[in-house]
Design a protein around this motif. Sequence first.
Motif, PDB file in Angstrom:
ATOM      1  N   LYS A 133      18.371 -27.196  65.748  1.00  0.00           N
ATOM      2  CA  LYS A 133      17.778 -25.871  65.644  1.00  0.00           C
ATOM      3  C   LYS A 133      18.852 -24.493  65.655  1.00  0.00           C
ATOM      4  CE  LYS A 133      13.356 -26.700  68.142  1.00  0.00           C
ATOM      5  NZ  LYS A 133      12.604 -26.359  68.958  1.00  0.00           N
ATOM      6  N   GLU A 183      22.080 -24.913  68.084  1.00  0.00           N
ATOM      7  CA  GLU A 183      21.270 -25.323  69.317  1.00  0.00           C
ATOM      8  C   GLU A 183      21.097 -26.713  69.239  1.00  0.00           C
ATOM      9  OE1 GLU A 183      16.793 -25.470  71.433  1.00  0.00           O
ATOM     10  OE2 GLU A 183      17.587 -23.447  70.946  1.00  0.00           O
ATOM     11  N   GLN A 230      19.492 -20.606  66.036  1.00  0.00           N
ATOM     12  CA  GLN A 230      19.009 -19.570  66.812  1.00  0.00           C
ATOM     13  C   GLN A 230      19.788 -18.339  66.747  1.00  0.00           C
ATOM     14  OE1 GLN A 230      16.244 -19.900  68.391  1.00  0.00           O
ATOM     15  NE2 GLN A 230      15.703 -22.045  68.963  1.00  0.00           N
TER      16      GLN A 230
END
Length: 346
Positions: A106, A88, A108
């Motif tokens: 991030k 992400e 995910q």
Amino acid sequence: MPSAYHMVHYRKHVSGDPKKTLEGLCRTALSAVDASGASLWKRVGDRFFDVPQENSKKVLLNKVADLKSAVFGEMCLVQSDGMQALLELTTASVKLSELTTAEIFKLQEASAPRNSQFIRGMVYWLCIKDHVLFVKTQSMTAELLRQYIEWLLKDAGSVLPSSATVKLQAEFDRATVGGDIGEIKSVRVSGNAAPYLMSVAQPELPAGITKKVQRTARKIADRLVEMQQALPIVEALFGKDRANSLVESLGPNEYLAVDASVKIRGSRTVESREKMQELANEVADLTDGKVQVEGSDGKVSDDDAILRTKMPFDLPHEGSNFLNFENVADQLQVVYSRFVADGKIT
């Protein structure tokens, strides 16, 4: 149109009944009809095969076509659960240790959208008579292809008894493919050795010695003469002094493993092609180790040959995970015709 090179693999169906080819059996199985009169060609939902011991994975024969001279199709290895890893592109500042605070993206995980499943691999396969040529991607395997064909013929199409086994042979006697695997790309020699003891003869065993000790002594003597070219290769890599120190450090049950590969890179000349072919023909007589010769149309390992070759395939778009269905059918038929013309298969 964008394209990508993939390896085309070859298998031969081993049948106890020469009158029933794999091509004919597949065509008959796919023509089997249900209670409504619809053939398996027209029932994609009934072409799912549950992978043994993999509860969430199935193989689907999706597109499949009768080419008159062959049966051709694509299989998908699908997974009903599981997650897909995603990066992400949203930054975050995270304290990773007492000394480090870093900016990161991030990570995910996402499940498949509703009414869809993840595709974990593909195989495109062509069956002509008892010859099977295929291209596989990602996690798809040749064994899953074999298992699917067996299920198709036994369970889905009921053209073979439940006790039958579908055998797809990968290795062949070198003589049956003419010993020709195309332009030689590399020669690899591997094996075990105890270099400093190679000249030691097997000692005479005292009278009355047990058979178990005799077998053990014979096994040790056999190991002493394995792969006589090991030490020169080690010396070439490390130098004579380092090679000697390495040999001196070996314990009584340790042996040097040698795995050497010779390749020619760059534009090939007629002379280098001929020399590599000459070396490939002679190397088996120069060593007791395992010899593998890689060519443009396959691989020979000692007396066994494996047919395979790389081919370009059209992609639907740049970076696609899929191959163009019609183009794969054409290219696999080209490989089949070339193998027949070269006398590799009949």
